[in-house]
Design a protein around this motif. Structure first.
Motif, PDB file in Angstrom:
ATOM      1  N   TRP A  97      15.786  14.339  38.983  1.00 28.83           N
ATOM      2  CA  TRP A  97      14.511  15.031  38.786  1.00 28.83           C
ATOM      3  C   TRP A  97      14.032  14.886  37.336  1.00 28.83           C
ATOM      4  N   LEU A  98      14.960  14.968  36.398  1.00 31.81           N
ATOM      5  CA  LEU A  98      14.624  14.821  34.979  1.00 31.81           C
ATOM      6  C   LEU A  98      14.082  13.420  34.690  1.00 31.81           C
ATOM      7  N   LEU A 104       6.880  10.466  34.627  1.00 24.81           N
ATOM      8  CA  LEU A 104       5.526  11.013  34.738  1.00 24.81           C
ATOM      9  C   LEU A 104       4.910  11.250  33.365  1.00 24.81           C
ATOM     10  N   ILE A 105       5.727  11.710  32.418  1.00 25.70           N
ATOM     11  CA  ILE A 105       5.232  11.911  31.054  1.00 25.70           C
ATOM     12  C   ILE A 105       4.780  10.580  30.463  1.00 25.70           C
ATOM     13  N   ASN A 106       5.593   9.547  30.650  1.00 29.16           N
ATOM     14  CA  ASN A 106       5.247   8.226  30.125  1.00 29.16           C
ATOM     15  C   ASN A 106       3.981   7.670  30.770  1.00 29.16           C
ATOM     16  N   LEU A 107       3.844   7.839  32.064  1.00 26.64           N
ATOM     17  CA  LEU A 107       2.643   7.362  32.754  1.00 26.64           C
ATOM     18  C   LEU A 107       1.400   8.102  32.265  1.00 26.64           C
ATOM     19  N   THR A 108       1.558   9.408  32.045  1.00 24.70           N
ATOM     20  CA  THR A 108       0.426  10.195  31.551  1.00 24.70           C
ATOM     21  C   THR A 108       0.014   9.740  30.162  1.00 24.70           C
ATOM     22  N   GLY A 134      11.243  12.259  21.546  1.00 25.13           N
ATOM     23  CA  GLY A 134      10.423  13.436  21.291  1.00 25.13           C
ATOM     24  C   GLY A 134      10.519  14.465  22.385  1.00 25.13           C
ATOM     25  N   VAL A 135      10.770  14.035  23.624  1.00 22.75           N
ATOM     26  CA  VAL A 135      10.908  14.962  24.744  1.00 22.75           C
ATOM     27  C   VAL A 135      12.309  15.576  24.775  1.00 22.75           C
ATOM     28  N   CYS A 136      13.321  14.766  24.498  1.00 22.40           N
ATOM     29  CA  CYS A 136      14.713  15.218  24.608  1.00 22.40           C
ATOM     30  C   CYS A 136      15.025  16.379  23.663  1.00 22.40           C
ATOM     31  N   LEU A 137      14.475  16.329  22.452  1.00 29.25           N
ATOM     32  CA  LEU A 137      14.798  17.356  21.461  1.00 29.25           C
ATOM     33  C   LEU A 137      14.320  18.746  21.886  1.00 29.25           C
ATOM     34  N   PRO A 138      13.030  18.941  22.189  1.00 31.17           N
ATOM     35  CA  PRO A 138      12.600  20.281  22.612  1.00 31.17           C
ATOM     36  C   PRO A 138      13.195  20.704  23.950  1.00 31.17           C
ATOM     37  N   TYR A 139      13.399  19.733  24.850  1.00 28.43           N
ATOM     38  CA  TYR A 139      13.954  20.048  26.176  1.00 28.43           C
ATOM     39  C   TYR A 139      15.383  20.558  26.045  1.00 28.43           C
ATOM     40  N   SER A 140      16.193  19.880  25.230  1.00 30.68           N
ATOM     41  CA  SER A 140      17.581  20.297  25.015  1.00 30.68           C
ATOM     42  C   SER A 140      17.635  21.666  24.347  1.00 30.68           C
ATOM     43  N   PHE A 141      16.761  21.859  23.376  1.00 31.45           N
ATOM     44  CA  PHE A 141      16.705  23.146  22.672  1.00 31.45           C
ATOM     45  C   PHE A 141      16.342  24.273  23.640  1.00 31.45           C
TER      46      PHE A 141
END
Length: 280
Positions: A97-98, A104-108, A134-141
């Motif tokens: 799912w991740l 989807l983020i990349n396509l957007t 850039g996505v991994c850092l806030p998501y992990s936090f």
């Protein structure tokens, strides 16, 4: 074989951090705020030079990267999960799912800032290269904060349960279909041990330790037993706190010894604060 078995158990384990709606909203909010602040303050990959803008317009453009992340997560965590009827994840389905969310983020990003009709594959590679970190850092936090929030809430609930008087005398043990197989006096129950899809129930009879087997899981039995001060101390054990004879630390670990038993029951780090406070 053991290593393969461990990997298999890991990928089939329950992933519960995003089961609650409020935790999903918290994930989205943290990702939004973190991304907007991070991009505008640290401007990674010289992102501020990608377009010839400045001032407030540049702030809006840089902030839009975080807004897109939040919108995609809002879509995937609510309407999309509802469409696919996903209420719970296992680790393997969560990772899948991740990856869908990242795609989807990349396509957007590509359709918002790139030229998908001109050079789609080049834009896709460029987008993945610069957006995933850039996505991994806030998501992990965000997941880390949700984890500790849930841990604190669970420990608080367990402490409240431990302070309540234990109602009733007999405990009825039900199988996975809800049928009672046997009952045991509360004061005679020692501990429960998980064994795959079965539970070993240890209790005292005529002053000696006995054992019965029940087809069920600790997770199914846990909630009903909390009200009687019979608490989870480890992924594989639930103990009757009334029969804890001794607690001791060995290194950084805490162990419990129960009446009429020679073996020690481990307390995992998740439940360590509860039992440390309970036995002191």
């Amino acid at each position: 074989m053991k290593n393969r078995s461990g990997i298999h158990r890991f990928f089939n384990a329950e992933f519960t951090l995003l089961d609650k709606k409020q935790d999903r909203y918290l994930l989205i909010l943290i990702c939004l705020i973190f991304s907007v602040v991070f991009v505008n303050v640290f401007v990674p990959f010289n992102i501020n030079r990608w377009y010839s803008d400045s001032g407030f317009i540049q702030f809006l453009r840089l902030s839009s990267y975080g807004v897109i992340i939040a919108i995609v997560f809002l879509f995937t965590q609510f309407p999309l999960r509802k469409i696919f009827k996903i209420t719970h994840f296992k680790v393997k389905t969560y990772l899948l799912w991740l990856s869908i969310e990242a795609a989807l983020i990349n396509l957007t990003y590509i359709f918002s800032y790139g030229n998908p009709l001109g050079n789609f594959m080049n834009d896709m590679g460029f987008s993945i290269k610069y957006t995933l970190p850039g996505v991994c850092l806030p998501y992990s936090f965000a997941l880390l904060l949700i984890y500790y929030k849930n841990q604190y809430s669970e420990i608080k609930t367990l402490k409240q349960q431990a302070a309540r008087p234990a109602p009733g005398k007999l405990i009825g043990f039900k199988d996975e279909k809800g049928k009672i197989h046997f009952s045991i006096l509360t004061e005679d129950l020692l501990f429960l041990e998980s064994a795959d899809n079965y539970v070993y129930v240890y209790y005292l009879a005529d002053g000696k330790k006995n054992r019965r087997i029940l087809r069920n899981t600790l997770k199914n039995l846990e909630e009903a037993l909390k009200a009687r001060n019979i608490l989870r101390c480890h992924r594989s054990f639930i103990v009757n706190t009334q029969n804890v004879e001794m607690a001791y630390k060995k290194g950084k670990r805490l162990f419990l010894k129960l009446k009429q038993t020679d073996s020690s029951i481990p307390v995992s780090s998740k439940y360590f604060p509860l039992f440390l406070a309970y036995i002191s």
